[in-house]
Write an enzyme that holds these catalytic residues in place. Structure first.
Site, short mmCIF file in Angstrom:
data_model
loop_
_atom_site.label_atom_id
_atom_site.label_comp_id
_atom_site.label_asym_id
_atom_site.label_seq_id
_atom_site.Cartn_x
_atom_site.Cartn_y
_atom_site.Cartn_z
N ASP A 104 -17.01 50.45 -42.92
CA ASP A 104 -17.13 51.87 -42.58
C ASP A 104 -17.01 52.05 -41.07
OD1 ASP A 104 -18.09 54.67 -43.57
OD2 ASP A 104 -19.26 54.26 -41.76
N TYR A 110 -16.16 55.65 -33.13
CA TYR A 110 -16.84 54.38 -32.82
C TYR A 110 -16.01 53.54 -31.84
CZ TYR A 110 -19.46 55.49 -37.13
OH TYR A 110 -20.20 56.10 -38.12
N HIS A 170 -15.78 63.91 -40.04
CA HIS A 170 -17.02 63.28 -39.58
C HIS A 170 -18.20 64.27 -39.52
CE1 HIS A 170 -18.33 59.60 -36.97
NE2 HIS A 170 -19.35 60.06 -37.66
N1 NAP Z 1 -21.23 59.57 -40.64
C1 NAP Z 1 -22.09 59.55 -39.63
O1 NAP Z 1 -22.27 60.55 -38.93
C2 NAP Z 1 -22.84 58.28 -39.36
C3 NAP Z 1 -23.93 58.29 -38.49
C4 NAP Z 1 -24.64 57.10 -38.31
C5 NAP Z 1 -24.25 55.95 -38.97
N2 NAP Z 1 -23.15 55.95 -39.79
C6 NAP Z 1 -22.69 54.72 -40.48
O2 NAP Z 1 -23.80 54.05 -41.06
C7 NAP Z 1 -23.87 52.73 -40.54
C8 NAP Z 1 -25.30 52.23 -40.48
O3 NAP Z 1 -26.11 53.12 -39.76
P1 NAP Z 1 -26.81 52.73 -38.38
O4 NAP Z 1 -25.92 51.78 -37.66
O5 NAP Z 1 -27.17 54.01 -37.72
O6 NAP Z 1 -28.19 52.07 -38.79
P2 NAP Z 1 -28.80 51.06 -39.89
O7 NAP Z 1 -27.75 50.30 -40.59
O8 NAP Z 1 -29.80 51.84 -40.67
O9 NAP Z 1 -29.64 50.09 -38.94
C9 NAP Z 1 -29.02 49.32 -37.96
C10 NAP Z 1 -30.14 48.64 -37.18
O10 NAP Z 1 -30.83 47.74 -38.05
C11 NAP Z 1 -30.80 46.43 -37.50
N3 NAP Z 1 -30.70 45.52 -38.65
C12 NAP Z 1 -29.67 45.37 -39.51
N4 NAP Z 1 -29.94 44.46 -40.46
C13 NAP Z 1 -31.21 44.03 -40.21
C14 NAP Z 1 -32.04 43.09 -40.84
N5 NAP Z 1 -31.65 42.41 -41.92
N6 NAP Z 1 -33.29 42.88 -40.31
C15 NAP Z 1 -33.70 43.56 -39.21
N7 NAP Z 1 -32.95 44.47 -38.57
C16 NAP Z 1 -31.69 44.70 -39.06
C17 NAP Z 1 -29.59 46.41 -36.60
O11 NAP Z 1 -29.74 45.49 -35.55
P3 NAP Z 1 -28.70 44.24 -35.34
O12 NAP Z 1 -27.31 44.79 -35.25
O13 NAP Z 1 -29.19 43.64 -34.06
O14 NAP Z 1 -28.91 43.36 -36.53
C18 NAP Z 1 -29.61 47.84 -36.03
O15 NAP Z 1 -30.55 47.95 -34.98
C19 NAP Z 1 -23.20 52.86 -39.16
O16 NAP Z 1 -22.86 51.60 -38.60
C20 NAP Z 1 -22.03 53.73 -39.53
O17 NAP Z 1 -21.03 52.97 -40.19
C21 NAP Z 1 -22.45 57.11 -40.00
#
Ligand code: NAP
Length: 280
Positions: A46, A51, A109
């Site tokens: 995704d 990004y 988006h």
């Molecule tokens: N459409 C939109 O507007 C929108 C907005 C936000 C996000 N998104 C999508 O959703 C995805 C995920 O959301 P997000 O990046 O906001 O947050 P998330 O996946 O909820 O959390 C990411 C955080 O969790 C940590 N993490 C991941 N796996 C872990 C584990 N097993 N144990 C402990 N910590 C862990 C990561 O750190 P490390 O990297 O250091 O492991 C990072 O700090 C994004 O990458 C994007 O693709 C879309």
């Protein structure tokens, strides 16, 4: 019955339930991290124009020893590109940066209603799908009022809505609305977003300890058992495999209910759909 690895979309295609999020992953790190994710077993990536890592993601996809047809690649249009003609150019830009000849899923988006271009953007997406440049089309951060306009003007129902969704912000109302309209809900920030403080929540750590799983695995499993597409992000190689190892255990009804009780009206971490008006 074990969970299937994919969910059917309303256009006949299938989407892998577990995807790999890449927000905040620098372009130069994307080939290594996304390449490792594909080798570990992720089949759904995704990304988004905003990004600024489509080139790195595309390199990983092209260099993967997995056929393109087995991968599901999503990107999202930058808000400043919204508009009918500009959307054709915008999608071509994504395909060029990714080095691919089609996307599996292209999303608007953010609706940015005060910009008032999301409906004409949607008409372009419908056309791009007919041309085969993108297999499925959908939206992100949309509310029912925005959907009413898209569906009213084109008759085409988005395949997905990608929204912030995690145990502290569960979005029951919009999920019911999606279900009634055959729209798949994708959970973004599924671990609670940057820093993942949710994973230190005692209810989550208790369940994880009892099941000999990690808090992240418990939370990802919570999403999967509710038919949500879940998009955890990590740049950490150990967590890449940890977050994928969620298919061999089941949360009980009681565990699900305990996690359900973490829902908070103020649990949202990113702006509400109607508040996001920057043309990033
Ligand atoms: N459409 C939109 O507007 C929108 C907005 C936000 C996000 N998104 C999508 O959703 C995805 C995920 O959301 P997000 O990046 O906001 O947050 P998330 O996946 O909820 O959390 C990411 C955080 O969790 C940590 N993490 C991941 N796996 C872990 C584990 N097993 N144990 C402990 N910590 C862990 C990561 O750190 P490390 O990297 O250091 O492991 C990072 O700090 C994004 O990458 C994007 O693709 C879309």
């Amino acid at each position: 019955m074990p969970l299937s690895q994919t969910i059917a979309l309303n256009d006949g295609h299938h989407i892998p339930r577990l995807g790999f999020g890449v927000w905040r992953l620098p372009d130069e790190d994307a080939p290594g991290v996304v390449g490792a994710a594909i080798r570990a077993g992720y089949r759904h990536i995704d990304t988004a124009q905003g990004y600024d890592n489509e080139e790195g993601v595309g390199r990983a996809v092209r260099e993967a020893e997995v056929p393109r047809g087995e991968l599901f690649i999503t990107s999202k249009e930058r808000t400043r590109d919204q508009g009918y003609d500009s959307t054709f150019r915008s999608l071509e830009g994504s395909l060029k940066r990714l080095g691919l000849d089609y996307l599996d899923l292209f999303l608007i988006h953010w609706p940015v209603p005060e910009h008032d271009r999301y409906a004409e953007t949607w008409r372009a997406l419908v056309e791009l799908r007919a041309q085969g440049r993108v297999r499925s089309i959908g939206v992100s951060n949309f509310l029912p009022s925005h959907f009413d306009r898209l569906i009213g003007e084109t008759g085409v129902v988005p395949a997905v809505n990608q929204v912030e969704l995690h145990p502290r912000y569960q979005q029951r109302d919009i999920r019911d609305w999606h279900a009634a309209h055959s729209i798949v809900t994708e959970s973004y920030s599924p671990l609670g977003g940057e820093g993942a403080a949710l994973l230190r929540e005692p209810v989550v750590t208790d369940i994880a300890t009892r099941l000999s799983k990690t808090p992240a695995q418990v939370v990802i499993r919570w999403h999967l058992q509710q038919d949500l597409v879940v998009l955890p992000k990590t740049a950490n190689p150990t967590r890449v495999t940890e977050n994928l190892d969620v298919w061999s255990f089941t949360l009980s009804t009681e565990d699900i209910a305990r996690i359900d009780a973490l829902d908070r009206p103020d649990g949202k971490t990113l702006p509400r759909p109607e508040e996001m008006n920057t043309l990033f």
